[in-house]
Design a protein around this motif. Structure first.
Motif, PDB file in Angstrom:
ATOM      1  N   ILE A 127      -5.435  16.790   0.299  1.00  0.00           N
ATOM      2  CA  ILE A 127      -6.643  16.550   1.089  1.00  0.00           C
ATOM      3  C   ILE A 127      -6.312  15.528   2.175  1.00  0.00           C
ATOM      4  N   LYS A 128      -6.616  15.892   3.389  1.00  0.00           N
ATOM      5  CA  LYS A 128      -6.216  15.068   4.529  1.00  0.00           C
ATOM      6  C   LYS A 128      -7.268  13.992   4.806  1.00  0.00           C
ATOM      7  N   GLY A 129      -6.780  12.779   5.020  1.00  0.00           N
ATOM      8  CA  GLY A 129      -7.675  11.674   5.357  1.00  0.00           C
ATOM      9  C   GLY A 129      -7.307  11.072   6.698  1.00  0.00           C
ATOM     10  N   PRO A 130      -7.903   9.940   7.020  1.00  0.00           N
ATOM     11  CA  PRO A 130      -7.619   9.312   8.316  1.00  0.00           C
ATOM     12  C   PRO A 130      -6.264   8.605   8.300  1.00  0.00           C
ATOM     13  N   PRO A 131      -5.709   8.292   9.461  1.00  0.00           N
ATOM     14  CA  PRO A 131      -4.478   7.505   9.519  1.00  0.00           C
ATOM     15  C   PRO A 131      -4.799   6.016   9.332  1.00  0.00           C
ATOM     16  N   GLY A 132      -3.754   5.195   9.211  1.00  0.00           N
ATOM     17  CA  GLY A 132      -3.932   3.733   9.194  1.00  0.00           C
ATOM     18  C   GLY A 132      -4.390   3.166   7.871  1.00  0.00           C
ATOM     19  N   ARG A 133      -4.383   3.981   6.826  1.00  0.00           N
ATOM     20  CA  ARG A 133      -4.787   3.508   5.503  1.00  0.00           C
ATOM     21  C   ARG A 133      -3.572   3.250   4.618  1.00  0.00           C
ATOM     22  N   ALA A 134      -3.754   2.316   3.687  1.00  0.00           N
ATOM     23  CA  ALA A 134      -2.712   2.119   2.678  1.00  0.00           C
ATOM     24  C   ALA A 134      -3.375   1.861   1.333  1.00  0.00           C
ATOM     25  N   ILE A 135      -2.923   2.618   0.338  1.00  0.00           N
ATOM     26  CA  ILE A 135      -3.307   2.334  -1.060  1.00  0.00           C
ATOM     27  C   ILE A 135      -2.005   2.130  -1.819  1.00  0.00           C
ATOM     28  N   VAL A 136      -1.596   0.895  -1.963  1.00  0.00           N
ATOM     29  CA  VAL A 136      -0.350   0.653  -2.688  1.00  0.00           C
ATOM     30  C   VAL A 136      -0.587   0.884  -4.176  1.00  0.00           C
ATOM     31  N   HIS A 137      -1.706   0.350  -4.684  1.00  0.00           N
ATOM     32  CA  HIS A 137      -2.016   0.487  -6.109  1.00  0.00           C
ATOM     33  C   HIS A 137      -3.414   1.067  -6.291  1.00  0.00           C
ATOM     34  N   THR A 138      -3.567   1.852  -7.316  1.00  0.00           N
ATOM     35  CA  THR A 138      -4.880   2.363  -7.667  1.00  0.00           C
ATOM     36  C   THR A 138      -5.495   1.480  -8.744  1.00  0.00           C
ATOM     37  N   VAL A 139      -6.808   1.624  -8.919  1.00  0.00           N
ATOM     38  CA  VAL A 139      -7.475   0.951 -10.036  1.00  0.00           C
ATOM     39  C   VAL A 139      -7.729   1.962 -11.154  1.00  0.00           C
ATOM     40  N   ASN A 140      -8.440   3.012 -10.807  1.00  0.00           N
ATOM     41  CA  ASN A 140      -8.755   4.034 -11.806  1.00  0.00           C
ATOM     42  C   ASN A 140      -9.353   5.235 -11.082  1.00  0.00           C
TER      43      ASN A 140
END
Lengths: 490, 490
Positions: free
Chosen positions: B272-285
């Motif tokens: 699923i494509k999202g916007p650029p410029g994002r970072a999720i290094v770690h997830t929570v849940n």
């Protein structure tokens, strides 16, 4: 935020409490490639806090640590000495033993457990490494792992219940002379003296009586005589039963110098009487010339340690707790021994002074120790909270000319006892390295200084940086790879 | 005095470089007797300094340490992870490997040596403890000695050359889902995904292709789906051959969320494509509800790390390196997945957030992490030289109500990732302990905080005082004595 308990004291003096290994220590400068062996330290580090507030730091658990020099690199290792007492405390997770050398203050059930903490000095003889404290037998230590092998009694030949932290080795014969005082039990006036040959066999025993029971912390050895200073730390059953630490200061009792001829019998010992109010905790060296015997030692003119208080209730006097290099001489041809003292330097020094050990028992020229030079910059106030007169210099003291050559450790540094290591077995006296640990109070870490002992004023050759504060050191020694070949292949 | 080399940096951030054991740590307060197990940390500690200045701290040698809780006492142990690379460096006494994940910068002769430093996360599964880093296989660690057993490939069943630092365990089935990206070699766009059952057997493999090669540091797991965030850290053969670190920041590439049905095949994955410029290094849940999938994660709107710079040459922007708790939702019934984001709290947090692991894969209420509260007193300027915005609080973030309950670690303290430990296996969500390490910058030592996770504002229950600074931690975990019975008899 919560208050810190005594157990969690902060700053450099807080208990270390950890065992550590460092591979390939950081070094500023270059380690001399001809330094092959191990610089070993022993000191006290209380795993559990003292049972009583009035106890002495002399009760802190023994901790042995070593900087292993090989191929121009240095590794570090530190371990508690696993005394019977430490193991008993660990099993109970508390301090089961009372104040210094006073079993009446222990909790019930520990009567059969050796009370020593083995926290005073490392000593090497006949291929064995020991951690020593004068109130019990040596603990043998594995020189590679630094793990404790156990108490050592020289195959049952050593009969004293105690063993000095400061035996002396005759560098010419390789013979070690050692002793135990309070040799047959608490407060006994027995002094047992032994010679142990270079293979570790006991070859001689003398059984002596002392003029009075006192802290006989150190001795001296000449080619002809064995010297035993007896001085003002005294004890008694009354003070022990009252729960006091073993020693109290009595400035009324005279000092004695026991002089035992190495080729004589027990009855040949002389106890030469000196003035009261003196203390010689450590000797530097001694030698005999005909009927004359000379001893060089730092001398205090009052109680050296605040932990062992005056028995008359007067306060401990820090002004008298200063040691000055002093030359004593005794004329054995005179009836009273003709006690004489000469102060050699006007600057107080730390009394943990060392010489080139190859010149023990004969007259040597140089003594090495640390001292405070008040003219040098100091920058530790911000950290310690109040200014302290740190011992900021290692000095080479020329006992003949009175000259001092010195190395400044840094404005945030305080020094510990140093070790002289000869450059080669046949180098002239004083040609070698001076090695010792500096406490860096600002960075809360320990640093090992390696200097050319002939050129202290040029500064160090190398400085080994530990990434932590290594616990308190009392004494140190050097194990050469020649004497301990296992250090070549460790 | 000599200058300090990079190898001998001072202060809290200096390399630790030692291995240590503490028996019966000092504690302020009282350790809860029902805490039986081990709090384990993994971080990076460079035994030798980086070969190149532009290298990342991601290249620091793995170091594993643990606080062992038993009978209300705590022991500490710390060891380097003995990776192939560390052993090769120790043998040569220098850093033989170049910059992060770029073998072209290594010295010749190390081609066959595993480059990983295993410095990112501890993880426990099926009675084994691993030190993980996403660029290679797990290193198995003995949970008692913390010595390294060796690389682990699940008896040859695990085929990816890499293994994430962040597998996820389904708490209901005990199944671990894990993956490797760049799975078939440097820069490969292969993503291999595995399920490993509670006995440690691999039960399933998916072989996927990613939209583009990026740092796939973490994943998320629901009862029905496996989520793979793909975002702006990119790489290329050109940058590797030019000697750069593996990753550079590209704020032009879109984010993707890979969604793989747990009961589906590789072809069922959706990107699923999202916007650029994002970072999720770690997830929570994450959790699934019908056709909807929800993910909660701290989200950055720029490059998180200064070490991995923008590829367009622009400077790294610290203002964008702030993470905010964000809830993503995806509607799998829509053609484009209907990417949506909702910011849950207006305060930036450390993105190393944790939940009660018993509620992974289903909707949970609380996330725990450390963050900076600027209103609280700070007293570390004098030590650090300049004021720093330390993460001074642990917070329990109520993801439903927006409430924050928090604990202040102290004015001279900075926090590291925490761990939630349930009070009992059947306790309600969030009923348990929060455990984490605080750096005490003033005393240069580490302190372990143990708090009641339901009552953070009441302050800690106990604080374990280490007598030294324990090296940098990246991630931590908890080994229960139930899962690791050898911890009961250690």
């Amino acid at each position: 935020m919560v208050d810190l308990s005594p157990r969690t004291r902060s700053g450099f003096a807080a208990p270390q409490r950890f065992e550590a290994d460092v591979f390939d220590c950081d070094v500023i400068g270059r380690i001399p490639a001809d330094l092959e062996g191990m610089f070993v330290r022993v000191g006290g580090d209380p795993l559990y806090p003292p049972k009583y507030e009035h106890d002495s730091s002399a009760s802190s658990d023994g901790y042995i640590s070593a900087f292993w020099f090989h191929d121009g690199y240095v590794d570090y290792r530190g371990r508690y000495v696993k005394t019977e007492r430490l193991l008993a405390n660990k099993a109970a997770r508390r301090q089961r033993f009372g104040v210094y050398r006073n079993p009446f203050t222990d909790e019930p059930g520990v009567e059969s457990i050796d009370r020593t903490v083995a926290n005073t000095a490392p000593y090497a003889h006949a291929g064995k490494l020991f951690a020593l404290k004068e109130d019990s037998l040596p603990y043998e230590i594995d020189p590679v792992t630094l793990e404790t092998i156990g108490r050592y009694d020289f195959n049952g030949q050593y009969k004293s219940l105690t063993f000095t932290a400061h035996p002396k080795t005759d560098p010419f014969s390789g013979e070690m002379v050692c002793y135990g005082y309070e040799a047959t039990g608490l407060l006994s006036d027995d002094l047992f003296v032994y010679t142990i040959d270079r293979t570790g066999q006991i070859t001689r025993e003398w059984r002596l009586k002392v003029p009075y029971v006192s802290m006989m912390h150190d001795m001296a050895l000449t080619q002809k005589h064995i010297l035993f200073p007896v001085w003002g730390y005294v004890t008694s059953m009354e003070r022990l039963k009252a729960g006091e630490v073993h020693w109290g200061w009595d400035d009324k009792v005279p000092m004695y110098m026991g002089v035992l001829p190495r080729d004589g019998d027990a009855r040949d010992v002389r106890w030469i009487k000196g003035p009261p109010g003196r203390a010689i905790v450590h000797t530097v060296n001694a030698w005999s010339e005909g009927d004359k015997v000379y001893l060089e030692a730092p001398m205090f003119t009052g109680a050296p340690f605040p932990d062992f208080k005056p028995i008359d209730g007067s306060p401990w006097d820090p002004a008298k707790a200063k040691a000055y290099f002093t030359r004593f001489s005794f004329d054995l041809s005179s009836k009273d021994g003709s006690w004489s003292e000469e102060r050699l330097f006007e600057i107080p020094v730390c009394d943990l002074a060392r010489v080139d050990d190859r010149f023990k028992t004969v007259r040597q020229r140089y003594a090495f120790t640390h001292y405070h030079d008040p003219k040098l910059p100091s920058d530790i106030e911000f950290f310690q909270g109040k200014p302290r007169a740190m011992r900021n210099c290692y000095g080479r003291f020329d006992m003949t000319t009175g000259e001092i050559d010195s190395l400044f450790a840094g404005p945030t540094h305080g020094l510990q006892e140093c070790q002289f290591v000869p450059r080669r077995p046949d180098a002239e006296e004083g040609d070698g390295y001076l090695i010792g640990v500096a406490n860096n109070y600002k960075e809360l870490r320990s640093e090992l200084i390696i200097a050319d002992a002939k050129h202290l004023k040029d500064g160090e050759i190398a400085r080994v940086i530990l990434p932590f504060r290594a616990g308190a050191q009392i004494h140190c020694t050097w194990l050469s790879a020649e004497d301990f070949p296992q250090l070549r292949t460790r």
